[in-house]
Design a protein around this motif. Structure first.
Motif, mmCIF file in Angstrom:
data_model
loop_
_atom_site.group_PDB
_atom_site.id
_atom_site.type_symbol
_atom_site.label_atom_id
_atom_site.label_comp_id
_atom_site.label_asym_id
_atom_site.label_seq_id
_atom_site.Cartn_x
_atom_site.Cartn_y
_atom_site.Cartn_z
ATOM 1 N N ALA A 154 0.820 -1.208 0.000
ATOM 2 C CA ALA A 154 0.000 0.000 0.000
ATOM 3 C C ALA A 154 0.854 1.258 0.000
ATOM 4 N N SER A 155 1.967 1.235 0.719
ATOM 5 C CA SER A 155 2.822 2.410 0.793
ATOM 6 C C SER A 155 3.461 2.724 -0.558
ATOM 7 N N THR A 156 3.836 1.689 -1.301
ATOM 8 C CA THR A 156 4.439 1.887 -2.617
ATOM 9 C C THR A 156 3.413 2.443 -3.590
ATOM 10 N N ARG A 157 2.191 1.887 -3.540
ATOM 11 C CA ARG A 157 1.125 2.389 -4.411
ATOM 12 C C ARG A 157 0.819 3.853 -4.087
ATOM 13 N N ALA A 158 0.762 4.152 -2.802
ATOM 14 C CA ALA A 158 0.478 5.530 -2.400
ATOM 15 C C ALA A 158 1.564 6.475 -2.901
ATOM 16 N N GLU A 159 2.799 6.034 -2.829
ATOM 17 C CA GLU A 159 3.909 6.854 -3.293
ATOM 18 C C GLU A 159 3.804 7.124 -4.788
ATOM 19 N N LEU A 160 3.436 6.110 -5.554
ATOM 20 C CA LEU A 160 3.274 6.274 -7.001
ATOM 21 C C LEU A 160 2.170 7.271 -7.320
ATOM 22 N N LEU A 161 1.031 7.122 -6.655
ATOM 23 C CA LEU A 161 -0.101 7.998 -6.939
ATOM 24 C C LEU A 161 0.176 9.434 -6.494
ATOM 25 N N GLN A 162 0.751 9.576 -5.346
ATOM 26 C CA GLN A 162 1.092 10.918 -4.879
ATOM 27 C C GLN A 162 2.122 11.574 -5.800
ATOM 28 N N GLY A 163 3.067 10.766 -6.258
ATOM 29 C CA GLY A 163 4.061 11.292 -7.194
ATOM 30 C C GLY A 163 3.425 11.741 -8.495
ATOM 31 N N ALA A 164 2.449 10.962 -8.983
ATOM 32 C CA ALA A 164 1.774 11.320 -10.234
ATOM 33 C C ALA A 164 0.946 12.589 -10.076
ATOM 34 N N ILE A 165 0.323 12.735 -8.923
ATOM 35 C CA ILE A 165 -0.449 13.953 -8.676
ATOM 36 C C ILE A 165 0.492 15.158 -8.598
ATOM 37 N N ARG A 213 -6.409 15.660 -19.699
ATOM 38 C CA ARG A 213 -7.491 15.818 -18.721
ATOM 39 C C ARG A 213 -8.144 14.493 -18.338
ATOM 40 N N PRO A 214 -8.524 13.641 -19.306
ATOM 41 C CA PRO A 214 -9.128 12.365 -18.899
ATOM 42 C C PRO A 214 -8.146 11.461 -18.153
ATOM 43 N N LEU A 215 -6.863 11.534 -18.507
ATOM 44 C CA LEU A 215 -5.872 10.742 -17.791
ATOM 45 C C LEU A 215 -5.777 11.187 -16.340
ATOM 46 N N PHE A 216 -5.828 12.494 -16.148
ATOM 47 C CA PHE A 216 -5.774 13.004 -14.778
ATOM 48 C C PHE A 216 -7.043 12.608 -14.018
ATOM 49 N N GLY A 217 -8.159 12.563 -14.723
ATOM 50 C CA GLY A 217 -9.398 12.102 -14.097
ATOM 51 C C GLY A 217 -9.277 10.667 -13.607
ATOM 52 N N GLU A 218 -8.682 9.823 -14.416
ATOM 53 C CA GLU A 218 -8.455 8.423 -14.010
ATOM 54 C C GLU A 218 -7.534 8.357 -12.793
ATOM 55 N N LEU A 219 -6.552 9.217 -12.784
ATOM 56 C CA LEU A 219 -5.618 9.252 -11.660
ATOM 57 C C LEU A 219 -6.343 9.626 -10.371
ATOM 58 N N ILE A 220 -7.228 10.599 -10.448
ATOM 59 C CA ILE A 220 -7.973 11.009 -9.259
ATOM 60 C C ILE A 220 -8.897 9.884 -8.795
ATOM 61 N N ASP A 221 -9.509 9.164 -9.725
ATOM 62 C CA ASP A 221 -10.349 8.019 -9.345
ATOM 63 C C ASP A 221 -9.537 6.991 -8.555
ATOM 64 N N MET A 222 -8.336 6.705 -9.009
ATOM 65 C CA MET A 222 -7.468 5.758 -8.304
ATOM 66 C C MET A 222 -7.053 6.308 -6.947
ATOM 67 N N ALA A 223 -6.792 7.596 -6.910
ATOM 68 C CA ALA A 223 -6.380 8.205 -5.649
ATOM 69 C C ALA A 223 -7.490 8.119 -4.607
ATOM 70 N N GLU A 224 -8.713 8.337 -5.065
ATOM 71 C CA GLU A 224 -9.837 8.248 -4.136
ATOM 72 C C GLU A 224 -10.012 6.839 -3.554
ATOM 73 N N GLN A 225 -9.604 5.844 -4.335
ATOM 74 C CA GLN A 225 -9.713 4.460 -3.867
ATOM 75 C C GLN A 225 -8.595 4.087 -2.903
ATOM 76 N N HIS A 226 -7.433 4.615 -3.096
ATOM 77 C CA HIS A 226 -6.257 4.092 -2.395
ATOM 78 C C HIS A 226 -5.584 5.090 -1.445
ATOM 79 N N LEU A 227 -5.928 6.374 -1.533
ATOM 80 C CA LEU A 227 -5.282 7.361 -0.689
ATOM 81 C C LEU A 227 -6.256 7.937 0.329
ATOM 82 N N THR A 228 -5.735 8.261 1.473
ATOM 83 C CA THR A 228 -6.537 8.902 2.524
ATOM 84 C C THR A 228 -6.346 10.404 2.425
#
Length: 262
Positions: A215-226, A244-259
């Protein structure tokens, strides 16, 4: 003489210092005649390089005077024309053994050449950034290494562009006085091109984040992408339709995996 004195002498005159011959050589080699002395002037005048320069001043005079006239009078429609012309000029000057020494014999040599060189150098640097952003080489590194490489290149490039653009007014004025066709929109072109590398970065980061990772590695990847997206948004002033749509997908993933932090 006992052993103690031999060791002491060695340490004093060899190991801890210099042999007399070395000292003498050093003193001799550091005593140079002043550059204005007749001796130095005579040596320089007799050197093979000096003779070659004198010969080239004579043999290339007509060519160089014609080249100087063209440098002063040539007009350009765009930077491509300037790049081509400067390439021709450099090809002629490359024939000289020592450009600087030869051109000293032409006191009216146009200063415009130096400004041309400056303009072409800057143009090539900025266009190189555009090409790199638009055609980032993928598949030659591991995915994580590629993400890191993109981040590093982007950081370096943004810092360089920001620094260069601080002098944009001075540059445009200097090139304008030299009647050079500086492409003012090139700064915006570089910034917009940065979105092409973002369009490569985001899918790669999200693909990595979808793997079976801690989970920590995934969070690091998503936070880095944001963070990377935020940096690009600030640099460019927005996102392109492709991102824009790619960033939308990124936010969807962030909502699932990041607090959320708040």
């Amino acid at each position: 003489m006992d052993q103690y004195h031999v060791v002491q002498a060695f340490q004093t005159y060899v190991r801890g210092g210099k042999l007399l011959g070395q000292a003498a050589t050093t003193v001799t080699s550091t005593r140079k005649p002043s550059s204005g002395s007749p001796f130095v002037g005579e040596l320089e005048a007799r050197s093979p390089l000096a003779r070659q320069v004198r010969e080239e001043v004579v043999s290339f005079r007509e060519v160089l005077e014609d080249l100087a006239t063209r440098i002063r009078t040539m007009e350009f429609r765009d930077m491509i024309g300037l790049v081509d012309f400067l390439g021709e000029v450099e090809g002629q000057l490359d024939l000289l053994t020592d450009e600087g020494r030869v051109l000293k014999h032409f006191p009216d040599w146009p200063q415009r050449l130096g400004t041309m060189r400056e303009a072409v150098k800057l143009h090539r640097e900025l266009m190189g950034m555009v090409r790199r952003f638009k055609a980032w080489p993928t598949g030659i590194r591991a995915a994580t290494e590629d993400l890191i490489a993109m981040e590093k290149y982007t950081r370096t490039t943004i810092a360089r562009v920001d620094k260069l653009q601080q002098q944009e007014g001075e540059v445009a004025e200097r090139f304008g006085k030299a009647r050079l066709p500086w492409k003012k929109g090139i700064w915006r072109e570089v910034r917009l091109a940065a979105l092409d590398i973002l369009a490569v970065y985001l899918p790669l980061a999200m693909a990595q984040a979808q793997k079976d990772l801690p989970a920590s590695t995934r969070a690091e990847l998503l936070q880095g992408a944001i963070t990377y997206s935020y940096t690009m948004h600030a640099f460019v002033g927005g996102l392109c339709p492709r991102c824009r749509p790619l960033f939308g997908e990124l936010i969807d993933m962030a909502e699932q995996h990041l607090t959320p932090l708040h």
